[in-house]
Design an enzyme around this catalytic site. Structure first.
Site, PDB file in Angstrom:
ATOM      1  N   TYR A  20     -15.551   7.620  -3.809  1.00  0.00           N
ATOM      2  CA  TYR A  20     -15.707   7.609  -2.355  1.00  0.00           C
ATOM      3  C   TYR A  20     -14.420   7.107  -1.731  1.00  0.00           C
ATOM      4  O   TYR A  20     -13.904   6.062  -2.117  1.00  0.00           O
ATOM      5  CB  TYR A  20     -16.878   6.695  -1.961  1.00  0.00           C
ATOM      6  CG  TYR A  20     -17.146   6.669  -0.472  1.00  0.00           C
ATOM      7  CD1 TYR A  20     -17.683   7.780   0.167  1.00  0.00           C
ATOM      8  CD2 TYR A  20     -16.871   5.531   0.285  1.00  0.00           C
ATOM      9  CE1 TYR A  20     -17.931   7.759   1.544  1.00  0.00           C
ATOM     10  CE2 TYR A  20     -17.117   5.505   1.651  1.00  0.00           C
ATOM     11  CZ  TYR A  20     -17.637   6.622   2.272  1.00  0.00           C
ATOM     12  OH  TYR A  20     -17.887   6.616   3.619  1.00  0.00           O
TER      13      TYR A  20
ATOM     14  N   ASP B 131      -6.938   4.423  -4.639  1.00  0.00           N
ATOM     15  CA  ASP B 131      -7.741   3.853  -3.566  1.00  0.00           C
ATOM     16  C   ASP B 131      -8.232   2.499  -4.053  1.00  0.00           C
ATOM     17  O   ASP B 131      -9.145   2.416  -4.879  1.00  0.00           O
ATOM     18  CB  ASP B 131      -8.909   4.800  -3.251  1.00  0.00           C
ATOM     19  CG  ASP B 131      -9.773   4.281  -2.119  1.00  0.00           C
ATOM     20  OD1 ASP B 131      -9.770   3.057  -1.883  1.00  0.00           O
ATOM     21  OD2 ASP B 131     -10.467   5.097  -1.493  1.00  0.00           O
TER      22      ASP B 131
ATOM     23  N   LYS C 260     -11.016  -3.552   3.752  1.00  0.00           N
ATOM     24  CA  LYS C 260     -11.457  -4.848   4.299  1.00  0.00           C
ATOM     25  C   LYS C 260     -10.968  -6.096   3.564  1.00  0.00           C
ATOM     26  O   LYS C 260     -10.895  -7.167   4.166  1.00  0.00           O
ATOM     27  CB  LYS C 260     -12.987  -4.840   4.354  1.00  0.00           C
ATOM     28  CG  LYS C 260     -13.633  -4.338   3.057  1.00  0.00           C
ATOM     29  CD  LYS C 260     -14.747  -3.342   3.329  1.00  0.00           C
ATOM     30  CE  LYS C 260     -15.096  -2.560   2.068  1.00  0.00           C
ATOM     31  NZ  LYS C 260     -15.595  -1.243   2.322  1.00  0.00           N
TER      32      LYS C 260
HETATM   33  N1  HOZ Z   1     -20.116   2.666   1.806  1.00  0.00           N
HETATM   34  C1  HOZ Z   1     -20.211   1.261   1.677  1.00  0.00           C
HETATM   35  C2  HOZ Z   1     -20.338   0.815   0.299  1.00  0.00           C
HETATM   36  N2  HOZ Z   1     -19.506   1.425  -0.660  1.00  0.00           N
HETATM   37  C3  HOZ Z   1     -21.353   0.699   2.456  1.00  0.00           C
HETATM   38  C4  HOZ Z   1     -20.859   0.204   3.720  1.00  0.00           C
HETATM   39  C5  HOZ Z   1     -21.905  -0.558   4.559  1.00  0.00           C
HETATM   40  O1  HOZ Z   1     -23.022  -0.101   4.677  1.00  0.00           O
HETATM   41  O2  HOZ Z   1     -21.551  -1.574   5.085  1.00  0.00           O
END
Ligand code: HOZ
Length: 430
Positions: free
Chosen positions: A144, A239, A267
């Site tokens: 992802y 990534d 983040k």
């Molecule tokens: N796609 C995020 C985890 N790999 C989730 C993000 C969220 O819901 O805060």
């Protein structure tokens, strides 16, 4: 466990937000439960709107390496917010954070701050295309890289959880240059290079896949990716939204000693504030505007509050490298504990992980790629999740996400969680 306030908020949320959430995984749809609404957090714990306490194994999906509300980060945020939230102008903090990252990560000589991992990836791929003059991108099924159009092809995380690895609303033209390979299968990458000679701008990979559950790179896989990119004048992008500054101060590139051309961060480098960044060799980053012709901009990029929070977290990590030993050994402790429980109950499941990232897969297959990850029994995972939540364990609400451990967790926390897991499997038998 009373969750009346969460349930009430959930009813209201569904009326005004798509699916009641601002990010799909949080809807808990995959685990047959109403989401928990978090009111506050401290250390290794989160507390919901009904006052229930949970041991948090999400950690805001990675950035809370020090645990929640570390005083060093909180005071940096307070200090900066009193001086101003955003100026849309240059600040010292962005220079300091950029210098710190460049000094820590050998493959990063220049870096551009953005606001999220999605933006970082989108911009890094644009830079790779601008630099190479080529268009095609190879990504891996189940990895992802955020929700930019071109990356929503056989993607992981929420798209995998909701069973829509490709997305509606993405025009064919946006994904015609995105090619999918199989994680841990270098031949699948070779085939794509053979079929698309001189057309591939870059290969982008999560060096440790953590959005189809945790899937570690097999021996030589990352090195082979490096080699194949060199042979074909294509750039390699790691990534590191999840692995950067979590596997160590050099991230996965340092851990595996493989140097990508570009790295993307999210983040973690904002200590939990919304941030992203992409960086790499000076020669490549020089294509980025205003130095070069690849345009990319953002008013909130390098936001001073986020920069100060990120600086505080990264400094704390650099000053105390023991933190990595601690979180990695707690991760190993949890994996060993889970494996012992699986063996005790004679189950075919497996535990993947590295450092402070882990996943218990409810599958009898060895999980090494998207296909094997998808073989997991999501019904049983859902029951496990609900049982663990009731016992106060805040686990990722999807089979295809990672468990995160922070420096605030203790062996006693992990032991309690392991006991609960053991109770679940005992209860399942009866
Ligand atoms: N796609 C995020 C985890 N790999 C989730 C993000 C969220 O819901 O805060």
């Amino acid at each position: 466990m009373n969750r009346e306030n969460s349930d009430m908020l959930w009813e209201r949320a569904k009326r005004v937000m798509p699916g009641g959430v601002n990010s799909p995984v949080r809807a808990y749809a995959a685990v047959g439960e109403n989401p928990v609404f978090i009111k506050r957090a401290k250390g290794q714990y989160v507390y919901d709107e009904d006052g229930n306490r949970y041991t948090d194994y999400i950690g805001s999906w990675g950035p809370m390496i020090l645990g929640h509300n570390d005083p060093r980060i909180v005071s940096a945020v307070k200090r900066q917010s009193e001086l101003g939230m955003s100026y849309g102008a240059c600040t010292k903090a962005e220079v300091l954070l950029a210098e710190l990252i460049c000094s820590l990560v050998p493959c990063v000589e220049m870096i551009r701050m953005v606001n999220s991992g999605t933006e970082a990836v989108m911009s890094a791929v644009r830079a790779a295309r601008g630099f190479t003059g080529k268009s095609k991108v190879i990504k891996f099924e189940g990895c992802y890289h955020g929700h930019a159009d071109m990356m929503l092809v056989r993607a992981g995380s929420g798209t995998m959880t909701t069973g829509s690895p490709d997305s509606l609303g993405v025009p064919e033209g946006c994904v015609k240059d995105t090619l999918s390979a199989v994680y841990n299968d270098i031949d699948s990458v070779k085939r794509l290079f053979e079929r698309n000679r001189n057309e591939i701008a870059c290969v982008i990979a999560e060096p440790v896949a953590a959005n189809m559950g945790v899937v570690t790179p097999e021996k030589g896989f990352l090195r082979d990716l490096r080699k194949i990119c060199n042979e074909n004048n294509a750039l390699l992008i790691f990534d590191e939204v999840i692995t950067g500054f979590r596997l160590g101060t050099e991230g996965a590139s340092g851990y595996f000693d493989v140097r990508p051309d570009l790295v993307t961060y999210g983040k973690i480098i904002g200590g939990g504030m919304p941030v992203g960044a992409y960086g790499g060799r000076k020669g490549i980053m020089s294509v980025v505007s205003p130095l070069g012709g690849v345009y990319q901009a953002g008013t909130l990029s390098g936001n001073p509050v986020a920069m100060e929070a990120g600086l505080a977290q990264l400094k704390a990590l650099c000053e105390n490298p023991q933190i990595y030993e601690n979180i990695n050994s707690l991760g190993e402790y949890m994996r060993e504990g889970l494996r012992t429980i699986i063996e005790k109950h004679n189950l075919p499941y497996s535990v993947n992980g590295i450092g402070s990232l882990s996943t218990l897969f409810f599958s009898d297959k060895k999980i090494r790629d998207y296909g094997s990850a998808k073989s997991s029994d999501r019904e049983t995972f859902g029951r496990f999740f609900r049982f663990m939540l009731k016992r106060g364990n805040f686990l990722p609400p999807s089979q295809f996400e990672a468990i995160f451990i922070s420096a605030a967790h203790t062996k006693a926390d992990i032991d309690r969680t392991l006991n609960d897991a053991d109770d679940f499997f005992t209860a399942e038998k009866n």
